[in-house]
Design an enzyme around this catalytic site. Structure first.
Site, PDB file in Angstrom:
ATOM      1  N   GLU A 128      -0.321-106.201  -0.794  1.00 17.62           N
ATOM      2  CA  GLU A 128      -0.897-107.055   0.252  1.00 17.62           C
ATOM      3  C   GLU A 128      -1.621-106.155   1.245  1.00 17.62           C
ATOM      4  O   GLU A 128      -1.079-105.115   1.609  1.00 17.62           O
ATOM      5  CB  GLU A 128       0.188-107.849   0.976  1.00 17.62           C
ATOM      6  CG  GLU A 128      -0.409-108.831   1.958  1.00 17.62           C
ATOM      7  CD  GLU A 128       0.621-109.697   2.687  1.00 17.62           C
ATOM      8  OE1 GLU A 128       1.840-109.460   2.543  1.00 17.62           O
ATOM      9  OE2 GLU A 128       0.182-110.587   3.415  1.00 17.62           O
ATOM     10  N   GLY A 267       6.584-103.249   8.019  1.00 17.88           N
ATOM     11  CA  GLY A 267       8.041-103.400   8.042  1.00 17.88           C
ATOM     12  C   GLY A 267       8.625-103.591   6.655  1.00 17.88           C
ATOM     13  O   GLY A 267       9.537-102.884   6.249  1.00 17.88           O
ATOM     14  N   MET A 269       7.885-105.964   2.564  1.00 21.57           N
ATOM     15  CA  MET A 269       6.949-106.760   1.770  1.00 21.57           C
ATOM     16  C   MET A 269       7.699-107.650   0.792  1.00 21.57           C
ATOM     17  O   MET A 269       8.603-107.202   0.095  1.00 21.57           O
ATOM     18  CB  MET A 269       6.001-105.796   1.037  1.00 21.57           C
ATOM     19  CG  MET A 269       4.980-106.493   0.164  1.00 21.57           C
ATOM     20  SD  MET A 269       3.885-107.550   1.171  1.00 21.57           S
ATOM     21  CE  MET A 269       3.506-108.815  -0.039  1.00 21.57           C
ATOM     22  N   GLU A 270       7.242-108.885   0.729  1.00 22.74           N
ATOM     23  CA  GLU A 270       7.961-109.940   0.010  1.00 22.74           C
ATOM     24  C   GLU A 270       7.621-110.061  -1.468  1.00 22.74           C
ATOM     25  O   GLU A 270       7.764-111.154  -2.042  1.00 22.74           O
ATOM     26  CB  GLU A 270       7.673-111.274   0.700  1.00 22.74           C
ATOM     27  CG  GLU A 270       6.223-111.815   0.544  1.00 22.74           C
ATOM     28  CD  GLU A 270       5.272-111.464   1.697  1.00 22.74           C
ATOM     29  OE1 GLU A 270       5.522-110.469   2.396  1.00 22.74           O
ATOM     30  OE2 GLU A 270       4.278-112.178   1.875  1.00 22.74           O
ATOM     31  N   GLU A 304      11.686-111.621   4.720  1.00 24.81           N
ATOM     32  CA  GLU A 304      11.130-111.378   3.378  1.00 24.81           C
ATOM     33  C   GLU A 304      11.741-112.325   2.362  1.00 24.81           C
ATOM     34  O   GLU A 304      11.056-112.840   1.478  1.00 24.81           O
ATOM     35  CB  GLU A 304      11.331-109.923   2.951  1.00 24.81           C
ATOM     36  CG  GLU A 304      10.800-108.875   3.929  1.00 24.81           C
ATOM     37  CD  GLU A 304       9.368-109.107   4.391  1.00 24.81           C
ATOM     38  OE1 GLU A 304       8.577-109.691   3.636  1.00 24.81           O
ATOM     39  OE2 GLU A 304       9.054-108.712   5.543  1.00 24.81           O
ATOM     40  N   HIS A 307      10.171-115.727   2.518  1.00 28.58           N
ATOM     41  CA  HIS A 307       8.838-115.784   1.918  1.00 28.58           C
ATOM     42  C   HIS A 307       8.882-116.272   0.470  1.00 28.58           C
ATOM     43  O   HIS A 307       7.868-116.720  -0.054  1.00 28.58           O
ATOM     44  CB  HIS A 307       8.192-114.393   1.922  1.00 28.58           C
ATOM     45  CG  HIS A 307       7.340-114.098   3.129  1.00 28.58           C
ATOM     46  ND1 HIS A 307       6.442-114.993   3.652  1.00 28.58           N
ATOM     47  CD2 HIS A 307       7.240-112.974   3.898  1.00 28.58           C
ATOM     48  CE1 HIS A 307       5.824-114.437   4.687  1.00 28.58           C
ATOM     49  NE2 HIS A 307       6.288-113.213   4.865  1.00 28.58           N
ATOM     50  N   GLU A 326       2.830-116.456   7.302  1.00 38.18           N
ATOM     51  CA  GLU A 326       3.486-115.581   8.285  1.00 38.18           C
ATOM     52  C   GLU A 326       4.009-116.352   9.500  1.00 38.18           C
ATOM     53  O   GLU A 326       5.130-116.143   9.938  1.00 38.18           O
ATOM     54  CB  GLU A 326       2.544-114.456   8.706  1.00 38.18           C
ATOM     55  CG  GLU A 326       2.187-113.482   7.571  1.00 38.18           C
ATOM     56  CD  GLU A 326       3.394-112.878   6.872  1.00 38.18           C
ATOM     57  OE1 GLU A 326       4.519-112.957   7.404  1.00 38.18           O
ATOM     58  OE2 GLU A 326       3.212-112.312   5.775  1.00 38.18           O
TER      59      GLU A 326
HETATM   60  N1  PHE Z   1       3.716-109.633   4.280  1.00 36.54           N
HETATM   61  C1  PHE Z   1       4.540-108.694   4.989  1.00 36.54           C
HETATM   62  C2  PHE Z   1       5.475-109.520   5.860  1.00 36.54           C
HETATM   63  O1  PHE Z   1       5.174-109.906   6.927  1.00 36.54           O
HETATM   64  C3  PHE Z   1       3.833-107.758   5.862  1.00 36.54           C
HETATM   65  C4  PHE Z   1       2.945-106.768   5.188  1.00 36.54           C
HETATM   66  C5  PHE Z   1       1.589-106.945   5.187  1.00 36.54           C
HETATM   67  C6  PHE Z   1       3.468-105.659   4.569  1.00 36.54           C
HETATM   68  C7  PHE Z   1       0.743-106.034   4.613  1.00 36.54           C
HETATM   69  C8  PHE Z   1       2.648-104.737   3.996  1.00 36.54           C
HETATM   70  C9  PHE Z   1       1.269-104.924   4.018  1.00 36.54           C
HETATM   71  O2  PHE Z   1       6.494-109.914   5.468  1.00 36.54           O
HETATM   72 ZN    ZN Z   2       5.849-111.994   6.472  1.00 37.51          ZN
END
Ligand code: PHE
Ligand code: ZN
Length: 877
Positions: A128, A267, A269-270, A304, A307, A326
């Site tokens: 992502e 932080g 990633m899901e 996470e 998500h 988000e």
């Molecule tokens: N999608 C992740 C979250 O908020 C955040 C994220 C975005 C991590 C881009 C890495 C790169 O849970």
């Molecule tokens: Zn998120």
């Protein structure tokens, strides 16, 4: 220096994909020099695409080395496709075909930490938002969802653990090499793809879902961190249960894996079934993790996990819809944390962050709506606006509909859109359809940037026993939009009797949610026997700035009597803000400062109030932060704000000294450490008392702090002592303690990061020298985002007096760092730029210095899209 201007991409230009990818088979041959990626895609025309015979457009980073490209088994010659910047185009393809593509990449040299890279010797991915295009050529957009099968091949000794999304279906070995094949049955966009290979250890547990299926849970980390995974596992199980109970959402695969990595831009990633976490958001142990760290682990693990439904099963159509997943997921994790701990405390924390940092973003050059209308680099839009304000927007829907109708809405949303890539509008539509409410005007929260301002006033008619509340709303212009239409704002109101009781309002309850939709509106409350004190925007029912002409006495009255815990706290904050703003003016006018008696009385009252829980006492007795006072200021006078905060703190410390002593003593405890809400509250109050005691600068309290440091059986108490001493006037003691701390913890990376932060944020003169020396310290690693954030980020974000030093050295330092990081890790570089982009809020001399540094970065050479966008937008205003 000329460089091609990166393109701005617009939501209004959205087009459905011309081709869909039914299945994606990937084979990764991981190596130390090169990694080969073999991709086999089943491609077919999208029946929804109107174009006749469109070419196939694939995204692919310029660094990808293409070894082979074939359609239905026939190798394409160089004339049959075209590589153009970030794209590969095959003009002539059948309506449905198999694409075979081999690329070669060098993960070991990937310092951007997007795509496939190495973290401490292990391979891992971050796709992502647009990282997958650094792995292979692919339609790297979230509305292309495909079923993935992944085979990971690697050296058996160096990479005994090979992971990807879904279920492991087959494995084998040959000589030194082994492989594992993973299948993920759920179609997903490429941004949710993940792969991990390394020498990892894990803990395992299981969870039985509401329908009785058993799910295997595994959390992986390096061997040295294996003892720090239990809290994450407990948090995961709580999250899974909560999502079943509150949203009716059940987990869908047979296994759920979490991996902790040390090099990570964000932080966590899901990725489907294989979440990847920054170590700072999953490792927790009493000896090395502070209370706030435990709470962060609980919240991020939940975020996470949640998500899996809000993001993965139902995903985003395009990146303008980022807040769809988000904002909603932050709302879900925030409610989870509220249920697990204290609801009021969680609300106070969320609102504090919103009002300082998100409001500042809304007022700055990068202001954008929750659903942005355009971007140059999407990585720049993982913002407080998309996340935290996006959460507030969902919360307002919850407030308007009530919990029951909201749940009907979320059920309809998940049901209607399962397996789809949709928009924020689809989300709102589901809420409307399920509840029958009209949210047409409410949708403006998604399209208009800026923080709305409400001016409220009240009048009481004794003869008619009627209280009338007049509300006026406006919203300041933002760079993207001058004129704003009125918002639909839920304003939760209560009215207090002179004795401090709640009146029963027209809706038969003590709180009523007003639908405030016009530029100006008057609301009447009848059967009000005596002039009330209104309690407005209870629980912060909307992300706005509301003012009401309260007297100080009324604020103190609300502090003591409001039945809304959030507003009790806010009354105390606003009282302190008002007083401190007055003192800042006095300071600027060269007058002698004096803390008004009311603030001291208010503090004394709270210290003696048994009806408040400790967490709230500690929140109420914490002065408004430098960041909040800065956000509220027309022109930020860094030194004045700092001086006034220090003066007020010292006055409260001295005047109430014996009370602070009592509080400190009363909250010492010899119970074993536990990160539950009550214990956290007790420690927080105790350490707040210690902070005030140290502010008296009396040697005896230095001894308190040193004793606490030595006696502590947990990092919360030890680090509180360290920070207080390191930020105190006792400089010799500070240096000695910092040395002892490092010697004791030099092998614990996350603790060392805290050690860096404590020094970087120390307000005393000369912090920059120390920071520059620390850049050379063995504890620092200029390629590790956590280290950069702990040292450079903390100095520029949490050390206002030194960062904004008159001589401009702080600005020059940051610019140098950004110039270096721009090449190495554009995402981190662009994020660090934040403090410099707010130049407009400072007096002319500083504005000039800050702008000069922005110009210097601009002229420094080829800029990443990330840095280019933030730089040009902040120089344009
Ligand atoms: N999608 C992740 C979250 O908020 C955040 C994220 C975005 C991590 C881009 C890495 C790169 O849970
Ligand atoms: Zn998120």
């Amino acid at each position: 220096m000329t460089q091609p201007q990166p393109n701005e991409i617009y939501l209004k230009d959205y087009q459905v994909p011309a081709y869909l990818i039914e299945t994606t088979a990937l084979r990764f041959e991981l190596g130390e020099e090169v990694t080969r990626v073999i991709a086999d895609l089943k491609v077919s025309r999208n029946p929804e695409c109107q174009q006749s015979k469109p070419g196939l457009q694939l995204d692919g980073h310029p660094d990808l080395v293409l070894e082979e490209l074939s359609v239905d088994g026939r190798c394409l010659s160089a004339e049959e496709y075209q590589r153009d910047g970030e794209q590969l185009i095959i003009a002539d393809v059948p309506a449905s075909f198999e694409l075979h593509c081999v690329t070669v990449i060098e993960p070991q040299n990937n310092t951007a930490l997007e795509g496939l890279y190495k973290s401490d010797g292990m391979f891992c991915t971050q796709c992502e938002a647009e990282g997958f295009r650094r792995i292979t050529f692919y339609p790297d957009r979230p509305d292309v969802m495909s079923v993935f099968e992944t085979t990971v091949v690697a050296d058996k000794a160096a990479y005994p653990v090979l992971l990807s999304n879904g279920n492991a279906v087959e494995r084998g070995e040959e000589g030194d090499v082994h492989w594992v094949r993973w299948q993920d049955p759920f179609p997903k966009p490429a941004y949710l793809f993940a792969l991990v290979a390394g020498d990892l250890k894990y803990i395992e547990d299981s969870f039985t879902t509401m329908s009785g299926r058993e799910v295997k849970l595994q959390i992986f980390a390096e061997a040295k961190d294996l003892d720090k995974l239990d809290y994450g596992m407990a948090s995961l199980k709580k999250s899974m249960r909560w999502d079943e109970e509150v949203y009716g959402r059940e987990y869908d695969l047979d296994i759920f894996m979490v991996v902790a990595v040390d090099f990570f831009n964000m932080g966590a990633m899901e990725n489907k079934g294989l979440n990847i976490f920054n170590t700072s958001c999953v490792l927790a142990h009493p000896a090395t993790t502070v209370d706030a760290g435990f709470q962060r682990v609980e919240a991020v693990v939940a975020h996470e996990y949640f998500h899996n439904w809000s993001g993965n099963r139902v995903t985003c159509r395009d990146w303008f819809q980022l807040s769809l997943k988000e904002g909603f997921t932050v709302f879900r994790d925030s409610e989870f944390s509220a249920d697990m701990n204290s609801r009021t405390v969680k609300r106070v924390e969320d609102v504090s962050l919103l009002r300082t940092a998100q409001f500042a973003e809304d007022a700055g050059p990068m202001a954008h709506p929750v659903r942005p209308a355009s971007f140059i680099e999407i990585s720049n839009f993982y913002t407080l606006t998309v996340y935290e304000k996006g959460c507030e927007v969902v919360r307002m829907i919850h407030t308007l509909l009530g919990a029951e109708e909201f749940r009907k809405g979320s059920d309809l949303y998940f049901d209607r859109h399962d397996g789809q890539a949709v928009t924020t509008d689809d989300f709102v539509k589901a809420m409307e359809d399920a509840s029958g409410r009209d949210l047409t005007q409410f949708r403006r929260w998604y399209s208009q940037a800026g923080t709305p301002v409400i001016e409220a006033s009240g009048s009481y008619d004794a003869a008619a026993k009627r209280f009338s509340l007049t509300l006026r709303q406006s919203c300041p212009a933002t760079p993207d939009m001058a004129e704003k239409q009125p918002f639909h704002i839920p304003v939760a109101v209560g009215l207090l009797t002179p004795q401090g009781q709640d009146y029963l309002l027209g809706n038969g309850a003590t709180t009523q949610v007003l639908d405030f939709t016009e530029a100006e509106q008057v609301f009447h409350f009848d059967n009000i026997d005596a002039a009330p004190v209104p309690s407005l925007l209870r629980s912060f029912s909307a992300p706005v700035k509301l003012s009401y002409p309260y007297s100080r006495e009324e604020r103190m009255f609300l502090m003591q009597h409001d039945s809304d815990g959030f507003n009790r706290w806010d009354a105390s904050q606003q009282l302190a803000v008002e007083i401190m703003q007055g003192l800042i003016e006095d300071h600027q006018a060269g007058k002698e400062l004096q803390v008004p008696e009311q603030l001291i009385t208010a503090y004394r009252t709270v210290l003696g109030d048994d009806s408040l829980d400790k967490a709230m006492v500690s929140k109420i007795l914490t002065l408004p932060s430098q960041a909040y006072l800065s956000e509220l200021a027309e022109v930020i006078d860094v030194e004045a704000i700092h001086a006034v905060r220090k003066f007020v703190r010292n006055s409260l410390a001295n005047t109430l000294e014996s009370l602070w002593q009592d509080v400190y003593q009363a909250n010492l405890s010899d119970e074993a450490y536990s990160p539950d809400a009550d214990s956290i509250a007790r420690r927080s109050l105790k350490n707040l008392a210690l902070a005030y005691l140290l502010a008296t600068a009396k040697d005896e309290y230095l001894q308190f702090a040193l004793r606490q440091y030595d006696a502590a059986d947990n990092m919360t108490d030890q680090q509180a002592s360290l920070t207080l001493v390191a930020h105190s006037e006792f400089t010799d003691a500070a240096d000695e303690l910092l040395d002892r701390f490092y010697a004791a913890w030099k092998d614990e990376a996350l603790v060392v990061n805290q050690w860096l932060s404590v020094q970087a944020s120390a307000p005393a003169e000369g912090a920059l020298k120390r920071v520059e020396a620390l850049l050379e310290h063995p504890a620092y690693d200029a390629k590790n985002p956590n280290k950069i954030r702990s040292l450079v980020g903390a100095f520029c974000g949490q050390n206002p007096v030194n960062f904004h030093h008159q001589d401009g050295s702080g600005y020059a330092f940051l610019a140098d760092q950004i110039i270096m990081l721009n090449k190495q890790n554009p995402q981190i570089a662009s994020r660090l730029l934040g403090p410099l982009t707010r130049w407009k809020k400072y007096a002319p001399a500083r504005q000039q210095q800050m702008r000069a540094e922005l110009e210097r970065i601009k002229a420094s050479g080829e800029l990443s899209k990330d840095v280019f966008e933030v730089l040009t937008k902040s120089l344009a205003v």
